[in-house]
Design an enzyme around this catalytic site. Structure first.
Site, PDB file in Angstrom:
ATOM      1  CB  CYS A   8       8.664   2.309   2.028  1.00  0.00           C
ATOM      2  SG  CYS A   8       7.297   1.830   3.231  1.00  0.00           S
ATOM      3  CG  LEU A  65      -0.383  -0.114   2.703  1.00  0.00           C
ATOM      4  CD1 LEU A  65       0.037   1.468   2.979  1.00  0.00           C
ATOM      5  CD2 LEU A  65      -1.448  -0.498   3.587  1.00  0.00           C
ATOM      6  NE  ARG A  66      -0.290   3.809  -4.429  1.00  0.00           N
ATOM      7  CZ  ARG A  66      -1.112   3.922  -5.645  1.00  0.00           C
ATOM      8  NH1 ARG A  66      -0.713   4.792  -6.552  1.00  0.00           N
ATOM      9  NH2 ARG A  66      -2.352   3.641  -5.528  1.00  0.00           N
TER      10      ARG A  66
HETATM   11  N1  NAD Z   1       4.123   2.907   5.940  1.00  0.00           N
HETATM   12  C1  NAD Z   1       4.137   2.607   4.626  1.00  0.00           C
HETATM   13  O1  NAD Z   1       3.550   2.875   3.510  1.00  0.00           O
HETATM   14  C2  NAD Z   1       4.403   0.774   4.369  1.00  0.00           C
HETATM   15  C3  NAD Z   1       4.011   0.344   3.155  1.00  0.00           C
HETATM   16  C4  NAD Z   1       4.272  -1.185   3.061  1.00  0.00           C
HETATM   17  C5  NAD Z   1       5.246  -1.832   3.931  1.00  0.00           C
HETATM   18  N2  NAD Z   1       5.411  -0.991   5.122  1.00  0.00           N
HETATM   19  C6  NAD Z   1       6.193  -1.736   6.245  1.00  0.00           C
HETATM   20  O2  NAD Z   1       5.338  -2.280   7.184  1.00  0.00           O
HETATM   21  C7  NAD Z   1       6.014  -1.999   8.409  1.00  0.00           C
HETATM   22  C8  NAD Z   1       5.443  -1.225   9.371  1.00  0.00           C
HETATM   23  O3  NAD Z   1       5.472   0.099   8.785  1.00  0.00           O
HETATM   24  P1  NAD Z   1       4.556   1.396   9.387  1.00  0.00           P
HETATM   25  O4  NAD Z   1       4.782   2.490   8.639  1.00  0.00           O
HETATM   26  O5  NAD Z   1       3.194   1.048   9.522  1.00  0.00           O
HETATM   27  O6  NAD Z   1       5.338   1.583  10.753  1.00  0.00           O
HETATM   28  P2  NAD Z   1       4.990   2.574  12.169  1.00  0.00           P
HETATM   29  O7  NAD Z   1       6.113   2.808  12.594  1.00  0.00           O
HETATM   30  O8  NAD Z   1       3.831   3.510  11.772  1.00  0.00           O
HETATM   31  O9  NAD Z   1       3.957   1.462  13.181  1.00  0.00           O
HETATM   32  C9  NAD Z   1       4.672   0.443  13.739  1.00  0.00           C
HETATM   33  C10 NAD Z   1       3.797   0.094  14.933  1.00  0.00           C
HETATM   34  O10 NAD Z   1       4.545  -1.028  15.678  1.00  0.00           O
HETATM   35  C11 NAD Z   1       4.293  -0.723  17.147  1.00  0.00           C
HETATM   36  N3  NAD Z   1       5.197  -1.796  17.759  1.00  0.00           N
HETATM   37  C12 NAD Z   1       6.554  -1.651  17.621  1.00  0.00           C
HETATM   38  N4  NAD Z   1       7.028  -2.725  18.312  1.00  0.00           N
HETATM   39  C13 NAD Z   1       5.834  -3.577  18.812  1.00  0.00           C
HETATM   40  C14 NAD Z   1       5.667  -4.635  19.595  1.00  0.00           C
HETATM   41  N5  NAD Z   1       6.863  -5.387  20.035  1.00  0.00           N
HETATM   42  N6  NAD Z   1       4.640  -5.299  19.788  1.00  0.00           N
HETATM   43  C15 NAD Z   1       3.335  -4.558  19.146  1.00  0.00           C
HETATM   44  N7  NAD Z   1       3.493  -3.534  18.531  1.00  0.00           N
HETATM   45  C16 NAD Z   1       4.721  -2.821  18.377  1.00  0.00           C
HETATM   46  C17 NAD Z   1       4.674   0.628  17.287  1.00  0.00           C
HETATM   47  O11 NAD Z   1       4.456   1.320  18.626  1.00  0.00           O
HETATM   48  C18 NAD Z   1       3.949   1.262  16.069  1.00  0.00           C
HETATM   49  O12 NAD Z   1       2.687   1.681  16.554  1.00  0.00           O
HETATM   50  C19 NAD Z   1       7.349  -1.650   8.115  1.00  0.00           C
HETATM   51  O13 NAD Z   1       8.233  -2.864   8.085  1.00  0.00           O
HETATM   52  C20 NAD Z   1       7.428  -1.117   6.702  1.00  0.00           C
HETATM   53  O14 NAD Z   1       8.465  -1.210   6.136  1.00  0.00           O
HETATM   54  C21 NAD Z   1       5.216   0.411   5.149  1.00  0.00           C
END
Ligand code: NAD
Length: 444
Positions: free
Chosen positions: A267, A160-161
């Site tokens: 990302c 997703l974007r």
């Molecule tokens: N943001 C994007 O557009 C996107 C798109 C595709 C993939 N991703 C990938 O998805 C993953 C998450 O990205 P995001 O942007 O949603 O991250 P984010 O930082 O917005 O959210 C991560 C969440 O995980 C929580 N967390 C951390 N450790 C934890 C634990 N041990 N138990 C429970 N919760 C915990 C944090 O408090 C936070 O709320 C990453 O690997 C990222 O590369 C992100």
């Protein structure tokens, strides 16, 4: 209706949880941040994402979406929640100092699941993780679980974007599922059947690699067109027209061929870096990926040189406005946003920096240099500016009263980091206007 736990409620976790609930499942979203969970229970979202609040509200009301900080409740059921058949891991995987993906949150999530799980479970890894992490997660769960419970690990990378996350989740180009246990992958596939999309089922490591290769390819397209833009600038061609002309070729496609300040966000920067790191660790020399990163860094620096040249070669004492701060429109995400580098470099060179963004100013405040001023709107931003840099192409900036902007500025220099405006129109309005790679259009 399936019972699902989603671990981590950031951009990916909250969207995944809300959308899976919207598809009719019962979903418990878990986070270690007490504050995030308390706010979500009150209907306050931790992120700005168009349409997400409505989907969350609808599913909470329907009794399909729950929030907790308790792994025991989310995984095994309790306090009104059901035992989960699937646990999606969607925690952050930021860059570590050496460029590798930092897997501490993934490790903690896997250990916490292993610590409580009391029934068979499919662990679905949605976080972007280095190739081999799925096997590593399986090892952690196996060694940490208190009783021998059967489980499987499935990699289900997310594409997703931010800014169109709900749409992207509900209308994916494909869903990738990787596992050493075909049956587990097919169970996760069942969850995605309502999306009526192509399912790509592979082994664990291949699925993990598909995510990195996809992001690296998109970043490469951006750096490629930026390199072309820089050549266009020297030779008098217009990169916008070049991209349009190229884009009609189905083998190339128009997407991700917008020259500008380059990529940022949570990302692309970390994923290209992590992929290069994976290659280097194995003794490879990932020269294309290195070039992609170099070009992206140069692109940010070159815009500052452009502003400086237009202001007589000196930024000291000048006031520069940053129009847009978020790394891209429709999000408040400031991670690796070009505006952070620009504000820092401008400050280092003695300029006064002002900024405006429709939604990310709260998120930006703690990341910007001390002394940077935030404006209430684009017109307040323009007041007394020697130059404005358009950093984020928010739609509202396309409809500005540019006459009013120019009149408020001390000198009407506008450097368009996203090629939003029309060169001729801007000159007619009295701006000294420069885009990126616009060739003759920028020189007349
Ligand atoms: N943001 C994007 O557009 C996107 C798109 C595709 C993939 N991703 C990938 O998805 C993953 C998450 O990205 P995001 O942007 O949603 O991250 P984010 O930082 O917005 O959210 C991560 C969440 O995980 C929580 N967390 C951390 N450790 C934890 C634990 N041990 N138990 C429970 N919760 C915990 C944090 O408090 C936070 O709320 C990453 O690997 C990222 O590369 C992100």
């Amino acid at each position: 209706m399936k019972n699902i736990a989603v671990v981590g409620v950031g951009y990916v976790g909250l969207v995944t949880g809300a959308c899976l609930a919207d598809l009719g499942n019962r979903v418990t979203c878990l986070d270690i941040s007490q504050e995030r969970i308390e706010n979500l229970k009150k209907g306050i979202l931790p992120i700005f994402e168009p349409g997400l609040e409505e989907v969350v509200r609808r599913n909470v009301k329907a009794g399909r979406l729950w929030f907790t900080t308790s792994y025991a409740d989310a995984i095994n059921g309790g306090s009104g929640m059901q035992p989960a058949e699937f646990a999606f891991i969607a925690v952050g995987t930021p860059s570590a100092v050496d460029g590798a993906a930092d897997l501490e949150h993934v490790r903690a999530a896997a250990e916490s699941i292993a610590d409580v799980v009391d029934h068979p479970l499919v662990i679905v890894n949605k976080s972007t993780v280095p190739v081999g992490t799925g096997d590593w997660v399986a090892d952690i769960v196996k060694t940490k679980q208190k009783q021998s419970i059967s489980f499987s690990v499935v990699s289900n990378p997310e594409f997703l974007r931010e800014g169109s996350a709900i749409h992207d989740f509900m209308n994916p180009d494909r869903v990738v599922l990787g596992s050493l246990n075909r049956e587990a992958a097919e169970k996760v596939a069942q969850l995605h059947l309502p999306l009526r999309t192509t399912l790509v089922i592979t082994d664990l490591r291949t699925a993990e690699m598909i995510k990195y290769a996809s992001n690296a390819f998109l970043a490469t397209k951006i750096s490629f067109i930026n390199e072309i833009a820089n050549i266009c600038e020297e030779l008098g061609a217009d990169v916008k027209e070049v991209a349009t002309g190229m884009g009609f070729d189905k083998r190339i496609g128009r997407a991700f061929l917008d020259a500008g300040l380059g990529y940022g966000g949570s990302c692309f920067p970390k994923d290209v870096l992590a992929l290069a790191h994976m290659a280097e660790v194995k003794g490879r020399h990932p020269q294309l990926l290195q070039a992609v990163m170099d070009i992206n860094g140069d692109q940010r620096r070159s815009i500052l040189r452009k502003v400086s040249a237009l202001l007589g070669g000196e930024l000291k004492g000048k006031t520069v406005g940053l129009l847009g701060l978020a790394f891209k429109p429709n999000t408040d995400d400031m991670r690796d946003a070009p505006s952070i580098d620009l504000a820092r470099w401008l400050t280092e060179q003695g300029a006064k920096v002002k900024g405006y963004d429709p939604v990310s100013m709260t998120a930006a405040a703690s990341m910007m240099p001390a002394g940077m001023k935030f404006a209430e709107d684009p017109y307040e931003l323009a007041a007394d500016c020697d130059a404005i840099i358009l950093v984020t192409e928010w739609n509202e900036f396309k409809q500005l009263d540019l006459e009013r902007v120019r009149q408020s500025m001390k000198t009407p220099v506008l450097v368009d980091g996203r090629n939003v405006y029309d060169s001729e129109q801007m000159r007619a309005l009295g701006f000294t206007y420069r885009g990126i790679g616009r060739g003759y259009n920028d020189r007349q």
